[in-house]
Design a protein around this motif. Structure first.
Motif, mmCIF file in Angstrom:
data_model
loop_
_atom_site.group_PDB
_atom_site.id
_atom_site.type_symbol
_atom_site.label_atom_id
_atom_site.label_comp_id
_atom_site.label_asym_id
_atom_site.label_seq_id
_atom_site.Cartn_x
_atom_site.Cartn_y
_atom_site.Cartn_z
ATOM 1 N N GLU A 9 51.696 -71.493 -33.951
ATOM 2 C CA GLU A 9 52.239 -70.136 -34.716
ATOM 3 C C GLU A 9 53.048 -70.441 -35.579
ATOM 4 O OE1 GLU A 9 53.607 -67.130 -31.818
ATOM 5 O OE2 GLU A 9 51.720 -66.658 -30.816
ATOM 6 N N GLU A 10 53.157 -70.114 -36.814
ATOM 7 C CA GLU A 10 53.855 -70.468 -38.187
ATOM 8 C C GLU A 10 55.336 -70.289 -37.621
ATOM 9 O OE1 GLU A 10 53.972 -68.803 -41.971
ATOM 10 O OE2 GLU A 10 52.496 -69.027 -41.480
ATOM 11 N N GLU A 11 55.281 -69.222 -37.403
ATOM 12 C CA GLU A 11 57.321 -69.286 -36.900
ATOM 13 C C GLU A 11 57.909 -70.667 -36.098
ATOM 14 O OE1 GLU A 11 58.760 -66.692 -34.075
ATOM 15 O OE2 GLU A 11 57.266 -67.951 -32.371
ATOM 16 N N SER A 12 57.289 -71.453 -35.212
ATOM 17 C CA SER A 12 57.484 -72.922 -34.578
ATOM 18 C C SER A 12 58.157 -73.765 -35.554
ATOM 19 C CB SER A 12 56.079 -73.113 -33.849
ATOM 20 O OG SER A 12 55.694 -72.654 -32.959
ATOM 21 N N PHE A 13 57.083 -73.958 -36.894
ATOM 22 C CA PHE A 13 57.896 -74.717 -37.886
ATOM 23 C C PHE A 13 57.962 -74.405 -39.052
ATOM 24 C CE2 PHE A 13 56.500 -77.574 -33.847
ATOM 25 C CZ PHE A 13 57.277 -78.397 -34.077
ATOM 26 N N LYS A 14 57.673 -73.286 -39.178
ATOM 27 C CA LYS A 14 58.179 -72.358 -41.013
ATOM 28 C C LYS A 14 57.154 -72.643 -41.394
ATOM 29 C CE LYS A 14 61.265 -69.738 -38.864
ATOM 30 N NZ LYS A 14 60.648 -68.760 -38.368
ATOM 31 N N MET A 15 55.759 -73.467 -40.418
ATOM 32 C CA MET A 15 54.362 -74.554 -41.684
ATOM 33 C C MET A 15 53.266 -73.304 -41.576
ATOM 34 S SD MET A 15 56.026 -77.728 -41.172
ATOM 35 C CE MET A 15 54.283 -78.911 -42.133
ATOM 36 N N SER A 72 43.767 -72.847 -18.907
ATOM 37 C CA SER A 72 42.976 -71.677 -19.792
ATOM 38 C C SER A 72 44.058 -71.310 -19.526
ATOM 39 C CB SER A 72 42.564 -70.643 -17.872
ATOM 40 O OG SER A 72 43.778 -71.383 -16.739
ATOM 41 N N THR A 73 45.002 -71.616 -19.629
ATOM 42 C CA THR A 73 46.223 -71.327 -20.667
ATOM 43 C C THR A 73 47.136 -71.909 -21.279
ATOM 44 O OG1 THR A 73 47.663 -71.497 -18.417
ATOM 45 C CG2 THR A 73 46.337 -68.845 -18.736
ATOM 46 N N TYR A 74 47.910 -71.966 -22.307
ATOM 47 C CA TYR A 74 48.820 -72.209 -23.067
ATOM 48 C C TYR A 74 49.569 -71.851 -23.818
ATOM 49 C CZ TYR A 74 47.057 -70.198 -27.894
ATOM 50 O OH TYR A 74 46.750 -69.219 -28.954
ATOM 51 N N HIS A 75 50.420 -72.386 -24.475
ATOM 52 C CA HIS A 75 52.199 -71.874 -24.982
ATOM 53 C C HIS A 75 51.628 -72.036 -27.137
ATOM 54 C CE1 HIS A 75 54.275 -71.768 -21.625
ATOM 55 N NE2 HIS A 75 54.003 -73.070 -21.689
ATOM 56 N N PRO A 76 52.032 -70.282 -27.052
ATOM 57 C CA PRO A 76 51.251 -70.820 -28.800
ATOM 58 C C PRO A 76 51.729 -70.974 -29.404
ATOM 59 C CG PRO A 76 51.558 -68.703 -28.022
ATOM 60 C CD PRO A 76 51.005 -69.430 -26.906
ATOM 61 N N SER A 77 53.479 -71.380 -29.071
ATOM 62 C CA SER A 77 54.491 -71.666 -30.235
ATOM 63 C C SER A 77 54.414 -73.337 -29.427
ATOM 64 C CB SER A 77 55.696 -70.341 -30.059
ATOM 65 O OG SER A 77 55.387 -69.567 -30.926
ATOM 66 N N ALA A 78 56.072 -73.923 -30.214
ATOM 67 C CA ALA A 78 56.066 -75.459 -29.119
ATOM 68 C C ALA A 78 57.473 -74.976 -28.429
ATOM 69 C CB ALA A 78 56.758 -75.285 -30.965
ATOM 70 N N TYR A 79 57.816 -76.100 -28.344
ATOM 71 C CA TYR A 79 58.753 -76.040 -27.311
ATOM 72 C C TYR A 79 59.664 -76.485 -27.690
ATOM 73 C CZ TYR A 79 61.563 -77.840 -22.871
ATOM 74 O OH TYR A 79 62.300 -77.188 -22.429
ATOM 75 N N LEU A 80 61.251 -75.678 -28.737
ATOM 76 C CA LEU A 80 62.207 -76.098 -29.259
ATOM 77 C C LEU A 80 63.606 -75.784 -28.816
ATOM 78 C CD1 LEU A 80 60.755 -75.276 -32.780
ATOM 79 C CD2 LEU A 80 61.088 -77.458 -31.780
ATOM 80 N N ASN A 81 63.810 -76.403 -28.557
ATOM 81 C CA ASN A 81 65.876 -75.972 -28.119
ATOM 82 C C ASN A 81 65.799 -75.990 -27.173
ATOM 83 O OD1 ASN A 81 66.914 -76.709 -31.108
ATOM 84 N ND2 ASN A 81 66.101 -74.693 -31.790
ATOM 85 N N GLY A 82 65.406 -76.994 -25.916
ATOM 86 C CA GLY A 82 64.951 -75.944 -24.857
ATOM 87 C C GLY A 82 64.596 -75.239 -23.808
ATOM 88 N N HIS A 83 62.674 -74.389 -24.963
ATOM 89 C CA HIS A 83 62.463 -73.305 -24.336
ATOM 90 C C HIS A 83 61.754 -73.449 -24.896
ATOM 91 C CE1 HIS A 83 65.300 -71.516 -27.107
ATOM 92 N NE2 HIS A 83 64.263 -70.572 -27.809
ATOM 93 N N TRP A 84 60.548 -72.681 -25.243
ATOM 94 C CA TRP A 84 59.232 -72.405 -25.646
ATOM 95 C C TRP A 84 59.310 -71.436 -26.034
ATOM 96 C CZ3 TRP A 84 55.157 -75.589 -25.619
ATOM 97 C CH2 TRP A 84 55.027 -76.040 -24.787
ATOM 98 N N THR A 109 57.353 -78.093 -18.587
ATOM 99 C CA THR A 109 56.488 -78.070 -17.570
ATOM 100 C C THR A 109 55.422 -76.437 -17.373
ATOM 101 O OG1 THR A 109 57.389 -78.472 -15.574
ATOM 102 C CG2 THR A 109 56.920 -80.297 -16.889
ATOM 103 N N ALA A 110 56.117 -75.592 -17.891
ATOM 104 C CA ALA A 110 55.372 -74.335 -17.270
ATOM 105 C C ALA A 110 54.888 -73.821 -17.454
ATOM 106 C CB ALA A 110 56.832 -73.267 -18.483
ATOM 107 N N PRO A 111 53.731 -73.458 -17.045
ATOM 108 C CA PRO A 111 52.192 -73.078 -17.921
ATOM 109 C C PRO A 111 52.247 -72.264 -18.539
ATOM 110 C CG PRO A 111 52.556 -72.134 -15.327
ATOM 111 C CD PRO A 111 54.023 -72.900 -15.594
ATOM 112 N N GLY A 112 51.201 -72.476 -19.443
ATOM 113 C CA GLY A 112 50.736 -71.292 -20.280
ATOM 114 C C GLY A 112 51.039 -70.096 -20.522
ATOM 115 N N CYS A 113 51.304 -68.707 -20.814
ATOM 116 C CA CYS A 113 51.436 -67.765 -21.227
ATOM 117 C C CYS A 113 50.377 -66.758 -21.975
ATOM 118 C CB CYS A 113 53.313 -67.077 -21.893
ATOM 119 S SG CYS A 113 53.237 -68.203 -23.189
#
Length: 829
Positions: free
Chosen positions: A631-637, A679-691, A700-704
């Motif tokens: 998702e674009e919001e992760s790095f504004k790119m 089968s699942t993933y995180h659509p945004s990055a892991y930044l500042n200690g959380h997804w 290491t949390a499973p995808g949402c």
């Protein structure tokens, strides 16, 4: 599934049968059309595990089908049923062959004609019952002593399911002169493992005088009495209850103790079945191979396993343990199955197949006959493709095969077989469309070809091109002879054998698939004169539609892709310039964005600082768990995507949205057959200690979010390396005489330089001294394991208790039980 025996040893059973040739003398249909449409099923007890194709309009149907399976449970009978399908698609049984488990070794590996037996409800029996009998002395109110039998029906296991239900009850009778007492348990609904726990009392002897205090049952009376327990299915149908099986227990089993507690196998009803002459039902020819392996702890197999795994390093390879196994086995297939599974399990399949393929190619004189025979090499590659390429087949062919089987379009192009209502041009157009679509899905599937298959094909290509340098096409035909002729074409022809369909297609659809398979096989062969490959003129005429260069080019491009090495090759540079974020492989490094050159092969995804230089990072294709947008919001790119690996994710920015979509597509396809896809993933990055997407703090949390690339391929091979080594030991033990003869052949070759003796000519021996050395090591390892098996069988023999839940009393083990009880020792069944 294996089961544990004696706490240290695993037992496995597997079955291979060849429904060889035919049935013959099937009774004719009673109507005006006397022919039948017959098929054969294979059943473990009453559970169908395999079904052959339907052979139409024949009283001597020919099947000729191989079937191999692991047996995941205990069973009593291996049965083969012949069914007839009538015009209303109703199946009626004609006859059956039932072989008891203990009799399977009598027919092991032999072509045998079996008389078909009648099929009746009274003979379709399975399961076991637990009974407890107790003879007791009872004093009546008047002081008279009598002896009564207390019969306790505890439980049953594995009863057959009749018409989708099982509502069992037990009928208990005491049989003997002037006896007709019968009692019933309650009906247990919807279970084939009923728990009864009911007790019934029967008078055994006439009351004796109360003054006779000694416990006394007249032997002549007891010998004439027996207990009968029959299991029935309570049916709501007007035809009455169905017989499930029964057991007859002579009261002499009570012995001096007057107590008997045992499990019994249920038996068919006496004199049950139809009064049909056996010879009137015909016969069936079968070749059954049944093996049961007892697997010891891993350390017992180290000497033999080490010899096998070193095979690819032995010079020449014909002196290796694995190659020798192929030489002594009667069929190459029985050697190939455990060898491939063992080498796949230890990650050594590619060097092994490369070594034996290179040796076979060097022995081949004509490039047109390369891999034409059923050699150890061809059988090992076939088996590897079946195991490693099964998901690849599912993804590539199953959708179109399902469509063909569902649509039932007529594709018959043989004018002789054309029905009056059919149009030749319409049929030809239908077939043309199907062939074109299947050809396209195959030739565009190269990116999904499993890495292990690509590695093997690369080895074949290089060996063939080196051996036959003048022939420019041999690098293609060496690969196409497997991927087209032995993989795609057979899967199209018999989709049920490759798990693309649950059963054989109907005859019309089967004919369509046969025509498609023939055409695809010829297209993939790259033969110089294509139309000459067809015996039938109508097929030669049909193939003219494909005599265009674009089809040959598509085949060559596909073969190039699946046989390309993962090694660096300056001639195949295909770099794309993109921006990536540091993965954090260095704990204290900066996670900033840098411009890098990216390169993708069938084996790895790499990035480089400068085009043409060595890789800064290499990601093996098998380590790619998912490829998804970020998702674009992760790095504004914009145009970001992520390549997810076991430890981290690589974030990449493509040059535009089209390029991002293309990279996601190609990386998803090339990794689609990976064993551990997410089968699942995180659509945004892991930044500042959380997804950023789900706000979870654990990295290491499973995808949402569900992955868009499909569910996990789940093609992890469930291989037990020790079990496969045990299977190989069994083969060496079976063919020990051939091992010794091969030793003699080595000695003969070493001292005699003249013409080879005929009895030794079947062995490939390139280096007699090295081969003799390996044979000596094999025989030593096999003899050591033989001693361990002998000790195990002796211990098992002593510990076997007939009448236990594991070893119920059957029709052949009753006398053993009586002897065991009288001598207070244990006997094997």
């Amino acid at each position: 599934a294996p089961y544990l025996a004696l706490a240290v040893l695993l037992n496995y059973s597997h079955l291979s049968f060849f429904c060889a040739g035919e049935a013959k003398n099937i009774p004719p249909y009673p109507g005006p059309n006397r022919m039948r449409d017959c098929y054969c099923t294979v059943n473990l007890d009453q559970e169908e595990v395999f079904r052959t194709k339907i052979v139409e309009k024949s009283l001597c149907p020919f099947y000729g089908e191989d079937f191999y399976c692991e047996i995941p449970r205990s069973f009593r009978h291996l049965s083969f049923y012949i069914f007839d399908r009538d015009v209303f698609r109703r199946d009626s049984s004609i006859g059956k062959v039932a072989v008891k488990k203990e009799d399977l070794q009598k027919y092991h590996g032999k072509d045998t004609w079996f008389q078909l037996q009648p099929v009746s409800a009274d003979s379709e029996v399975q399961g076991k019952v637990h009974l407890e009998l107790r003879l007791s002395e009872v004093i009546t109110d008047s002081g008279v002593i009598s002896h009564k039998l207390a019969t306790r029906v505890l439980e049953c296991q594995g009863l057959p399911i009749v018409n989708g239900q099982c509502d069992p009850y037990a009928a208990v009778s005491l049989l003997g002169p002037s006896r007709s007492e019968a009692k019933k348990t309650k009906v247990k609904r919807k279970t084939n493992n009923p728990q009864f726990e009911e007790i019934f009392y029967f008078e055994v002897t006439r009351p004796l005088s109360y003054t006779k205090r000694q416990f006394d049952v007249e032997e002549e009376d007891v010998d004439k009495l027996a207990l009968r327990v029959d299991l029935w299915n309570a049916s709501n149908l007007k035809f009455g209850d169905e017989f499930l099986g029964g057991v007859r227990v002579p009261l002499r089993v009570l012995g001096q103790a007057g107590v008997h507690d045992a499990w019994y196998f249920l038996q068919p009803r006496e004199n049950g079945g139809k009064s049909v002459k056996v010879e009137d039902l015909g016969s069936l020819r079968l070749n059954i191979v049944y093996t049961e392996d007892h697997v010891f702890p891993s350390e017992h197999y180290s000497p033999l396993r080490d010899l096998l795994l070193q095979s690819s390093n032995v010079e020449p390879v014909s002196a290796s343990t694995a190659h020798i196994l192929g030489e002594v086995c009667r069929e190459k297939q029985e050697a190939a199955i455990p060898l491939v599974r063992l080498f796949l399990h230890y990650g050594k399949i590619v060097p092994f197949i490369s070594a034996i393929a290179h040796a076979e190619i060097n022995r081949t004189q004509d490039p047109n006959t390369i891999f034409r025979g059923n050699s150890l090499t061809s059988k090992c590659i076939d088996e590897t493709m079946k195991l490693a390429g099964m998901h690849y087949l599912q993804v590539t062919l199953k959708p179109i095969i399902d469509e063909i089987c569902t649509e039932h379009k007529s594709c018959e192009i043989d004018p002789v077989k054309l029905k009056e209502s059919e149009n030749l041009e319409t049929n030809r157009e239908n077939l043309l469309q199907y062939v074109d679509r299947i050809f396209n899905v195959i030739t565009t599937s190269g990116v999904r070809c499993p890495t292990v298959m690509c590695d093997i094909f690369f080895s074949l290509r290089e060996s063939a091109a080196t051996r036959f340098q003048v022939d420019q096409d041999v690098r293609y035909t060496a690969v196409s002879s497997f991927i087209f002729l032995r993989f795609f074409a057979p899967a199209i022809l018999s989709p049920n054998l490759f798990h693309l369909r649950p059963h054989h297609p109907d005859p019309a659809t089967s004919r369509t698939l046969t025509l498609i398979s023939k055409t695809i096989q010829t297209l993939g062969s790259l033969a110089k004169s294509k139309s000459a490959n067809f015996k039938e003129s109508y097929m030669a005429a049909f193939y003219d539609f494909f005599n265009e260069q674009k089809y040959a080019d598509a085949v060559k491009n596909f073969l190039d892709l699946i046989s390309t090495s993962g090694k660096w090759d300056q001639r195949r540079d295909a770099f794309i310039f993109m921006i990536k974020r540091a993965q954090g492989r260095n704990r204290f490094g900066m996670k900033n964005f840098k411009k890098r050159w990216f390169r993708l092969t069938n084996h790895e995804f790499t990035y480089h600082k400068t085009k043409g230089e060595g890789a800064l990072c290499s990601i093996p294709i098998e380590n790619i768990l998912a490829v998804e947008r970020l998702e674009e919001e992760s790095f504004k790119m914009k145009n970001m995507f992520q390549v997810i690996q076991p430890e981290r994710a690589l974030y990449i920015q493509a040059n535009n949205c089209v390029e991002a979509r293309d990279w996601i597509d190609i990386l998803t396809k090339v990794s689609q057959c990976n064993r551990k896809r997410l089968s699942t993933y995180h659509p945004s990055a892991y930044l500042n200690g959380h997804w950023l997407c789900c706000k979870l703090s654990a990295d290491t949390a499973p995808g949402c979010t569900p992955c868009t690339g499909g569910l996990p391929a789940n093609i992890q091979l469930d291989v037990d390396g020790d079990r496969e080594t045990e299977r190989i030991y069994s083969l060496f033990s079976t063919y020990m005489t051939k091992l010794i003869k091969m030793q003699e052949a080595c000695g003969s070759k070493s001292v005699y330089d003249g013409p080879e003796q005929e009895e030794y000519s079947t062995f490939v021996i390139d280096d007699p001294q090295e081969t003799y050395k390996t044979l000596k090591q094999i025989i030593s390892a096999v003899q050591t394991l033989e001693q361990q098996h002998t000790k195990y069988k002796r211990d098992k023999f002593k510990k076997t208790k007939i009448g236990s839940q594991e070893h119920p009393i059957g029709d052949k083990s009753f006398q053993c039980y009586i002897r065991q009880q009288s001598e207070n020792t244990t006997y094997s069944i």
